[in-house]
Design an enzyme around this catalytic site. Structure first.
Site, PDB file in Angstrom:
ATOM      1  N   THR A 136       0.454  10.252  -0.693  1.00 55.03           N
ATOM      2  CA  THR A 136       1.310  10.492  -1.851  1.00 55.03           C
ATOM      3  C   THR A 136       0.705  11.535  -2.796  1.00 55.03           C
ATOM      4  O   THR A 136      -0.525  11.703  -2.828  1.00 55.03           O
ATOM      5  CB  THR A 136       1.493   9.156  -2.620  1.00 55.03           C
ATOM      6  N   ASP A 137       1.576  12.155  -3.587  1.00 60.66           N
ATOM      7  CA  ASP A 137       1.083  13.088  -4.612  1.00 60.66           C
ATOM      8  C   ASP A 137       0.389  12.357  -5.762  1.00 60.66           C
ATOM      9  O   ASP A 137      -0.312  12.970  -6.564  1.00 60.66           O
ATOM     10  CB  ASP A 137       2.231  13.961  -5.157  1.00 60.66           C
ATOM     11  N   GLU A 138       0.566  11.020  -5.816  1.00 59.78           N
ATOM     12  CA  GLU A 138       0.028  10.276  -6.961  1.00 59.78           C
ATOM     13  C   GLU A 138      -1.496  10.255  -6.978  1.00 59.78           C
ATOM     14  O   GLU A 138      -2.104   9.961  -7.999  1.00 59.78           O
ATOM     15  CB  GLU A 138       0.607   8.853  -6.981  1.00 59.78           C
ATOM     16  N   TYR A 161      -2.349   1.369  -7.110  1.00 58.25           N
ATOM     17  CA  TYR A 161      -1.691   1.925  -5.925  1.00 58.25           C
ATOM     18  C   TYR A 161      -2.292   3.285  -5.560  1.00 58.25           C
ATOM     19  O   TYR A 161      -2.755   3.502  -4.434  1.00 58.25           O
ATOM     20  CB  TYR A 161      -0.178   2.062  -6.162  1.00 58.25           C
ATOM     21  N   LYS A 165      -4.534   4.525  -2.268  1.00 59.94           N
ATOM     22  CA  LYS A 165      -4.116   5.611  -1.369  1.00 59.94           C
ATOM     23  C   LYS A 165      -5.188   6.717  -1.358  1.00 59.94           C
ATOM     24  O   LYS A 165      -5.502   7.280  -0.306  1.00 59.94           O
ATOM     25  CB  LYS A 165      -2.757   6.198  -1.806  1.00 59.94           C
TER      26      LYS A 165
HETATM   27  P1  NAD Z   1       7.790   0.707   1.909  1.00 60.49           P
HETATM   28  O1  NAD Z   1       7.131  -0.198   0.925  1.00 60.49           O
HETATM   29  O2  NAD Z   1       9.256   0.850   1.912  1.00 60.49           O
HETATM   30  O3  NAD Z   1       7.397   0.235   3.396  1.00 60.49           O
HETATM   31  C1  NAD Z   1       6.103  -0.156   3.744  1.00 60.49           C
HETATM   32  C2  NAD Z   1       6.169  -0.778   5.132  1.00 60.49           C
HETATM   33  O4  NAD Z   1       4.827  -1.125   5.531  1.00 60.49           O
HETATM   34  C3  NAD Z   1       6.992  -2.077   5.188  1.00 60.49           C
HETATM   35  O5  NAD Z   1       7.811  -2.076   6.334  1.00 60.49           O
HETATM   36  C4  NAD Z   1       5.924  -3.164   5.269  1.00 60.49           C
HETATM   37  O6  NAD Z   1       6.389  -4.339   5.942  1.00 60.49           O
HETATM   38  C5  NAD Z   1       4.827  -2.460   6.029  1.00 60.49           C
HETATM   39  N1  NAD Z   1       3.506  -3.047   5.758  1.00 60.49           N
HETATM   40  C6  NAD Z   1       2.977  -3.356   4.551  1.00 60.49           C
HETATM   41  N2  NAD Z   1       1.745  -3.902   4.718  1.00 60.49           N
HETATM   42  C7  NAD Z   1       1.509  -3.905   6.050  1.00 60.49           C
HETATM   43  C8  NAD Z   1       0.402  -4.327   6.845  1.00 60.49           C
HETATM   44  N3  NAD Z   1      -0.692  -4.862   6.272  1.00 60.49           N
HETATM   45  N4  NAD Z   1       0.480  -4.182   8.179  1.00 60.49           N
HETATM   46  C9  NAD Z   1       1.585  -3.655   8.771  1.00 60.49           C
HETATM   47  N5  NAD Z   1       2.674  -3.253   8.060  1.00 60.49           N
HETATM   48  C10 NAD Z   1       2.611  -3.374   6.720  1.00 60.49           C
HETATM   49  O7  NAD Z   1       7.047   2.101   1.761  1.00 60.49           O
HETATM   50  P2  NAD Z   1       7.654   3.578   1.875  1.00 60.49           P
HETATM   51  O8  NAD Z   1       8.237   3.956   0.585  1.00 60.49           O
HETATM   52  O9  NAD Z   1       8.424   3.695   3.123  1.00 60.49           O
HETATM   53  O10 NAD Z   1       6.293   4.409   2.022  1.00 60.49           O
HETATM   54  C11 NAD Z   1       5.701   4.622   3.309  1.00 60.49           C
HETATM   55  C12 NAD Z   1       4.418   5.417   3.132  1.00 60.49           C
HETATM   56  O11 NAD Z   1       4.712   6.655   2.506  1.00 60.49           O
HETATM   57  C13 NAD Z   1       3.368   4.726   2.261  1.00 60.49           C
HETATM   58  O12 NAD Z   1       2.105   4.936   2.842  1.00 60.49           O
HETATM   59  C14 NAD Z   1       3.478   5.430   0.919  1.00 60.49           C
HETATM   60  O13 NAD Z   1       2.238   5.437   0.250  1.00 60.49           O
HETATM   61  C15 NAD Z   1       3.885   6.824   1.351  1.00 60.49           C
HETATM   62  N6  NAD Z   1       4.694   7.593   0.376  1.00 60.49           N
HETATM   63  C16 NAD Z   1       5.824   7.048  -0.165  1.00 60.49           C
HETATM   64  C17 NAD Z   1       6.585   7.802  -1.040  1.00 60.49           C
HETATM   65  C18 NAD Z   1       7.881   7.264  -1.633  1.00 60.49           C
HETATM   66  O14 NAD Z   1       8.459   7.911  -2.506  1.00 60.49           O
HETATM   67  N7  NAD Z   1       8.376   6.137  -1.202  1.00 60.49           N
HETATM   68  C19 NAD Z   1       6.188   9.100  -1.391  1.00 60.49           C
HETATM   69  C20 NAD Z   1       5.017   9.619  -0.814  1.00 60.49           C
HETATM   70  C21 NAD Z   1       4.292   8.860   0.074  1.00 60.49           C
HETATM   71  P1  TYD Z   2       9.234   4.483  -8.907  1.00 61.39           P
HETATM   72  O1  TYD Z   2      10.525   4.599  -8.177  1.00 61.39           O
HETATM   73  O2  TYD Z   2       8.613   3.129  -9.049  1.00 61.39           O
HETATM   74  O3  TYD Z   2       8.226   5.507  -8.223  1.00 61.39           O
HETATM   75  P2  TYD Z   2       6.742   5.999  -8.733  1.00 61.39           P
HETATM   76  O4  TYD Z   2       6.258   5.119  -9.803  1.00 61.39           O
HETATM   77  O5  TYD Z   2       5.933   5.841  -7.475  1.00 61.39           O
HETATM   78  O6  TYD Z   2       6.914   7.412  -9.159  1.00 61.39           O
HETATM   79  O7  TYD Z   2       9.440   5.057 -10.370  1.00 61.39           O
HETATM   80  C1  TYD Z   2       9.922   6.383 -10.574  1.00 61.39           C
HETATM   81  C2  TYD Z   2       9.918   6.623 -12.070  1.00 61.39           C
HETATM   82  O8  TYD Z   2      10.904   5.773 -12.678  1.00 61.39           O
HETATM   83  C3  TYD Z   2       8.605   6.272 -12.748  1.00 61.39           C
HETATM   84  O9  TYD Z   2       8.369   7.217 -13.792  1.00 61.39           O
HETATM   85  C4  TYD Z   2       8.847   4.898 -13.355  1.00 61.39           C
HETATM   86  C5  TYD Z   2      10.328   4.922 -13.662  1.00 61.39           C
HETATM   87  N1  TYD Z   2      11.043   3.625 -13.571  1.00 61.39           N
HETATM   88  C6  TYD Z   2      11.852   3.189 -14.621  1.00 61.39           C
HETATM   89  O10 TYD Z   2      11.995   3.878 -15.644  1.00 61.39           O
HETATM   90  N2  TYD Z   2      12.493   2.001 -14.491  1.00 61.39           N
HETATM   91  C7  TYD Z   2      12.360   1.208 -13.382  1.00 61.39           C
HETATM   92  O11 TYD Z   2      12.961   0.092 -13.350  1.00 61.39           O
HETATM   93  C8  TYD Z   2      11.544   1.675 -12.310  1.00 61.39           C
HETATM   94  C9  TYD Z   2      11.361   0.858 -11.063  1.00 61.39           C
HETATM   95  C10 TYD Z   2      10.890   2.898 -12.447  1.00 61.39           C
END
Ligand code: NAD
Ligand code: TYD
Length: 358
Positions: A136-138, A161, A165
């Site tokens: 992630t960019d975070e 989180y 990561k």
């Molecule tokens: P998500 O929370 O929707 O899905 C996570 C999945 O991992 C779930 O299916 C869960 O059951 C599985 N999981 C969790 N713990 C596990 C374990 N111990 N063993 C096996 N499986 C396990 O997450 P997402 O949003 O799809 O993100 C996927 C990846 O992409 C993550 O690594 C996250 O850090 C990264 N990412 C997400 C975003 C975003 O905006 N969602 C952006 C950048 C990077």
């Molecule tokens: P989120 O979807 O949780 O992603 P991330 O924190 O990983 O960027 O949140 C996106 C943005 O929205 C973040 O600035 C927090 C804000 N947010 C709210 O304002 N209200 C909410 O209920 C949630 C879940 C997030």
């Protein structure tokens, strides 16, 4: 034929990636290892579960013996590692699981890959192996009003989180430098699209707005995220897998910075247009409720995606407005899916997380 281990393939991005990959590379054999936490839903993949090139294993990446067995049984040569605890708010109330899955789980996968690839495989087949870690960019921290994260930006994670990561990224990088494991790291901005669990901003607001519930906006609503449609992210990962230089990191972003309040307003307007105003005749924007801010809330993220564009030729295809319309339409067309993931445990989560925010 590639033998790909996808971890976390029942989550949001993972399930989109499994589907996208089977469609575009029907000769890949995919094993999806997922623990099925609250965020994992096998129902995300019912349309492909009978594909003969797909196998689902319910299991935990923290279980080193299981991970080792899968590498041996399936002759894995490629890993695309999504599995993670992924929600910042949950990491604030319960960081322990983040350390286990995100750090220890990643370590186990690296160890299994090292054992299977560096000890057993020779020559050509060793060279064909790839371990792609989805991050992630975070990890880069929080930006002021200007600038964007580059691959060389120093890490400065600020939530449990992002710290977990960042830690896993460092382990992956160490396995490249120390052992020569063929790794790749991608650091992507916020994704949106189908199958995102309604704890994250966009699906949470869509779900609440459909039900006429308050739309919680943290702080002043002016925090900025750089949004990318999930299929663009999947395509970027495939591009890095195929063309990326081993040991490198690639930033992935949508070049689409928005304040949170802009997003919430847009969702309200799309829904008003598509399903009509609220029963009392009010616009959905009237549901917006400013609530207590997230602890340590990062102000702004922005990605400089020059490297993946110039080196590998990847560009996002879906612009933000189109992507958001498609996303809202998907949720409107999948109300049973929303109902199935917002059951009792979701309601408990929601009360715990939002009742004390008012
Ligand atoms: P998500 O929370 O929707 O899905 C996570 C999945 O991992 C779930 O299916 C869960 O059951 C599985 N999981 C969790 N713990 C596990 C374990 N111990 N063993 C096996 N499986 C396990 O997450 P997402 O949003 O799809 O993100 C996927 C990846 O992409 C993550 O690594 C996250 O850090 C990264 N990412 C997400 C975003 C975003 O905006 N969602 C952006 C950048 C990077
Ligand atoms: P989120 O979807 O949780 O992603 P991330 O924190 O990983 O960027 O949140 C996106 C943005 O929205 C973040 O600035 C927090 C804000 N947010 C709210 O304002 N209200 C909410 O209920 C949630 C879940 C997030």
């Amino acid at each position: 034929m590639k033998h790909v281990l996808i971890t976390g393939g029942c989550g949001f991005i993972g399930s989109n990636f499994v589907r996208h990959t089977l469609k575009n590379f029907p000769d890949y054999k995919i094993v999806n290892l997922d623990k099925l936490t609250y965020a994992g839903n096998p129902g995300n993949l019912t349309d492909i579960e009978k594909n003969s090139n797909y196998r689902f294993v319910k299991g935990d990446i923290v279980d080193a013996a299981l991970v080792g067995r899968i590498f041996a049984e399936e002759n894995i040569d490629t890993v695309v590692h999504f599995a993670a605890e992924s929600h910042v708010d949950r990491s604030i109330t319960g960081p322990a699981e983040f350390v286990q899955t995100n750090i220890v789980g990643t370590f186990n996968l690296l160890e299994a890959a090292r054992e299977a690839w560096l000890n057993d495989k020779a020559g050509e087949s060793k060279n064909a192996c790839r371990f792609l870690h989805v991050s992630t960019d975070e990890v880069y921290g929080s930006l002021g009003e200007t600038g964007a994260f580059q691959e060389t930006t120093p890490y400065d994670p600020r939530s449990p989180y992002s710290a977990s990561k960042a830690s896993s990224d460092h382990l992956v990088s160490a396995y490249f430098h120390t052992y020569g494991l063929p790794t790749l790291i991608t650091n992507c901005s916020n994704n949106y699209g189908p199958y995102q669990f309604p704890e994250k901003l966009i699906p949470l607001v869509i779900n609440n707005a459909l039900q006429g519930k308050a739309l919680p906006v943290y702080g002043d609503g002016k925090n900025v995220r750089d949004w990318l449609y999930v299929i663009d992210h999947c395509q970027a990962i495939l591009t890095v897998l195929q063309k990326g230089r081993i040991g490198e990191t690639y930033n992935i972003g949508g070049n689409s910075e928005k304040q949170n309040i802009e997003i919430v307003n847009l969702i309200c307007d799309i829904l008003d247009e598509k399903v009509g105003l609220l029963p009392g005749g009010e616009k959905r924007r009237s549901l917006i409720t400013y609530v207590k801010d997230r602890a340590g809330h990062d102000r702004r993220y922005a990605i400089d995606a020059t490297k993946i564009r110039t080196e590998l030729g990847w560009l996002p295809k879906v612009n933000f407005k189109d992507g958001m319309r498609k996303t809202v339409e998907w949720y409107l067309d999948h109300k049973p899916w929303i109902a199935s993931v917002t059951d009792g445990s979701y309601r408990e989560y929601y009360e715990k997380m939002y009742n004390n925010r008012r």
